[in-house]
Every structure is written in C-alpha cells, then in structure tokens.
Motif scaffolding. Structure first.
Motif, PDB file in Angstrom:
ATOM      1  N   SER A  15     -17.145 -17.112 -19.427  1.00 40.86           N
ATOM      2  CA  SER A  15     -18.468 -16.914 -18.849  1.00 40.86           C
ATOM      3  C   SER A  15     -19.562 -17.355 -19.820  1.00 40.86           C
ATOM      4  O   SER A  15     -20.549 -17.993 -19.419  1.00 40.86           O
ATOM      5  CB  SER A  15     -18.641 -15.438 -18.476  1.00 40.86           C
ATOM      6  OG  SER A  15     -19.807 -15.221 -17.724  1.00 40.86           O
ATOM      7  N   ALA A  16     -19.401 -17.050 -21.092  1.00 40.94           N
ATOM      8  CA  ALA A  16     -20.386 -17.462 -22.093  1.00 40.94           C
ATOM      9  C   ALA A  16     -20.435 -18.987 -22.227  1.00 40.94           C
ATOM     10  O   ALA A  16     -21.512 -19.587 -22.332  1.00 40.94           O
ATOM     11  CB  ALA A  16     -20.062 -16.823 -23.441  1.00 40.94           C
ATOM     12  N   LEU A  17     -19.259 -19.629 -22.217  1.00 43.18           N
ATOM     13  CA  LEU A  17     -19.230 -21.087 -22.305  1.00 43.18           C
ATOM     14  C   LEU A  17     -19.851 -21.724 -21.072  1.00 43.18           C
ATOM     15  O   LEU A  17     -20.554 -22.735 -21.173  1.00 43.18           O
ATOM     16  CB  LEU A  17     -17.786 -21.569 -22.484  1.00 43.18           C
ATOM     17  CG  LEU A  17     -17.154 -21.283 -23.846  1.00 43.18           C
ATOM     18  CD1 LEU A  17     -15.672 -21.644 -23.834  1.00 43.18           C
ATOM     19  CD2 LEU A  17     -17.870 -22.065 -24.951  1.00 43.18           C
ATOM     20  N   ALA A  18     -19.609 -21.132 -19.900  1.00 41.10           N
ATOM     21  CA  ALA A  18     -20.216 -21.654 -18.678  1.00 41.10           C
ATOM     22  C   ALA A  18     -21.739 -21.586 -18.763  1.00 41.10           C
ATOM     23  O   ALA A  18     -22.443 -22.518 -18.347  1.00 41.10           O
ATOM     24  CB  ALA A  18     -19.714 -20.870 -17.465  1.00 41.10           C
ATOM     25  N   ALA A  19     -22.256 -20.486 -19.298  1.00 43.08           N
ATOM     26  CA  ALA A  19     -23.705 -20.352 -19.467  1.00 43.08           C
ATOM     27  C   ALA A  19     -24.240 -21.407 -20.443  1.00 43.08           C
ATOM     28  O   ALA A  19     -25.317 -21.973 -20.232  1.00 43.08           O
ATOM     29  CB  ALA A  19     -24.049 -18.946 -19.951  1.00 43.08           C
TER      30      ALA A  19
END
Length: 343
Positions: free
Chosen positions: A238-242
């Motif tokens: 999720s952090a990488l997607a952001a």
C-alpha cells in the motif's frame, strides 16, 4: 493474414504471426501505422515472454479503448527539453509506446551526459507492462526504473474502497553479455489482467487478490473486478502504491488513479495518465571503475542462483528462448474473439 490451423483448444503461432495479427487488428480498429507498430511490439513481448495477460489478449482491451474514443489513434507526441537532466513527452492522448520511442534517445543522451536523468510521459494511455521500457534502457548500458499509476481499482491496506491503481514498479540492471536483471511488479497482489483472464475462463481467484463490493474477501473474479483489488504485502504494498501515485502523478503534473478513473467516465477504457522513467549511467558515478563494480554485482547474482533461487525475469527469458524456437500457444477462444475484431 491467414489464421494458423486450429489444433484444438489452442493454436501455435510464430512471433511474426503474432506481430502481423496484432498490427492488422490495431489498424482495422483505427490506429495509425506508427501507433499500431509500437503497440503491437508490446503485445509480441508479452506472448514471447510467457505473460499472456499482456499479450494478444490486450487486443480486446485496445479495441474497446479505441472504440470508446479514450485514445487518440493518430496522436503525434511532442518532446520538450525541460532541463539538463529532464525531458518531457506529451503523448497528446495517444498510447505510451510511441511517446516512449520519441523520448528514449533524449533520456539516454541526458543520462550519459549528467549521470542520471528522468523522462516524464504525460497524457498517455498505458495498458501494458513496464519491462519493455526498462529492458530497452538496460540495452543501452543504463540502470532503469519506471512507474505508472492506472485506474483506481485497488483498495489501500485496511480499506474497502479503491484508491490506487495496480501501480507497477519496474527496475532494470544491465549485465554484460547477458540478459539484464529486470523485475516488473504490480503493487497490487496481481495484475488486473490476470483477474480478467480468470473471469473469462470461469476460474476462481486465490484468496487475497480482491474483495467484493461490500468489502468482503472473495475468490470470485467478477466480484473482485466489481469490488476492489488488494495490494501485495498489506501495508508495505500500500505504501509503495501511494509512492507511485505521487511520483508518476502530481510530481510530473499528471493524474492520480482516482482522477484517471473519473476521466474515464464509465467507459472502462485503458487508463490515461503519466509515466516516470529514471535512467542512471553507472559510469556517471564510477567513471573508469564502472566495469569493475558491475562485475561485483555479478557475484551477487551468482550467490542467488548457486543455491537454487531464481532471479526475477529468469522465467521470462526461458520462455523467450522457447517462443523464438517453437512459437507460442494462443487459446482458440481468444483467437475467435480477436477474429471478430477483423470483420
């Protein structure tokens, strides 16, 4: 072109036959010759490398996007030299492949001159994997990264509503005399095309790929497509997607996945937005010592493979060698769908 003989559930095609079919269908659907050639090569790469979800199946996706009017079929991309280490290409609403072809020589030149450079592709339609772009830069001896948002199909960790796209990250490292080390991964648990292929085949998806419209875990591909996909690795994905949303969206003046989906206005066409590519010349950091340090990287690769572990992209390269020698097998039902596009 004449379709290959039907041998049952699938048909064996040479890569030249795949290329000719893709170009023919894309031209029949309205793309001009330059776009058709560039887009077809991406589909050939998908079939060649054993990634069916990025191969001829994408002809169905492209046909729908073209018919919806959400891609400019004869767009002429325009490059702008924005700074010593930066270049921007406005795709003018066309497919990203032709925009990349225009921007790549400038990116390579700037990376070699400055040591590191970035290319922003704006206002482009992107439907494919990123490994062809980073591999092309590795072929120039450069280390490469690529990022792009898509449509908001993916829920953040702990959430139930889509915010992110599948938001892939690709990385490439040149290896002298060998295929480059390349990985191309979606920050979602799986590429959306994989779920669509499961839906077409009537097969259940694994748990953890998606949730239904009420936010409940599901193994039904259609329910996951109607609800939300999930990131890999929970909060880490999720952090990488952001991150991808930010650096390939607002940072380059382009849309986030939610904005792209809103602009789609229900057409369910391929995403419109941006892509950021970064190229690094090892010699820019290392000078005359670059070759020695590149060899040190080979020691790491040897440590990985000597214990039986597989390098990312190794399976793709193995598939590539088989495809060149033996051709590729295309499902008969997919070819039937594609044949209808030619009429």
């Amino acid at each position: 072109m004449t379709m290959p003989a039907d041998t049952g559930a699938s048909v064996t095609m040479t890569l030249d036959e795949v290329r000719a079919l893709a170009r023919t269908v894309l031209r029949r659907q309205g793309l001009n010759a330059r776009h058709a050639e560039a887009v077809a090569e991406t589909m050939v790469a998908g079939e060649r490398d054993g990634c069916a979800s990025h191969g001829l199946y994408r002809l169905l996706v492209s046909a729908h996007t073209i018919a919806s009017g959400n891609v400019v079929p004869d767009a002429e991309p325009v490059a702008t030299d924005t700074a010593p280490a930066l270049v921007r290409v406005d795709a003018k609403g066309g497919y990203a492949q032709l925009a990349f072809e225009l921007g790549k020589p400038l990116l390579v030149e700037k990376a070699r001159r400055c040591g590191i450079a970035a290319l922003a592709l704006n206002n482009c339609v992107h439907f494919a994997a990123l490994w062809p772009e980073v591999e092309a830069l590795c072929d120039e001896g450069l280390v490469a990264l690529a990022f792009t948002p898509s449509h908001a199909w993916v829920a953040p960790a702990g959430g139930t509503r889509p915010v992110f796209g599948t938001n892939p990250i690709a990385f490439g490292w040149p290896r002298p005399g060998r295929e480059p080390f390349v990985f191309d991964l979606a920050t979602s648990a799986v590429a959306r095309g994989e779920i669509e292929l499961h839906r077409r085949a009537g097969r259940a998806i694994p748990e953890g790929w998606g949730i239904d419209p009420e936010g409940r875990p599901t193994t039904d591909a259609a329910e996951a497509l109607a609800g939300a996909m999930l990131t890999f690795g929970g909060h880490k994905g999720s952090a990488l997607a952001a991150m991808v949303e930010l650096i390939a969206g607002p940072l380059i003046g382009d849309m986030t996945s939610r904005e792209s989906l809103a602009a789609d206005n229900g057409a369910k066409a391929s995403p419109l937005g941006g892509e950021l590519l970064i190229a690094i010349d090892p010699a820019g950091f290392l000078g005359a010592g670059a070759e020695e340090h590149i060899r040190r990287a080979e020691a790491m690769f040897d440590e990985i493979t000597s214990q039986g572990a597989r390098l990312p992209s190794q399976r793709r390269y193995e598939a590539r060698r088989r495809s060149v020698a033996e051709g590729v097998r295309i499902p008969r039902v997919l070819l039937d769908d594609i044949e209808r596009l030619r009429k």
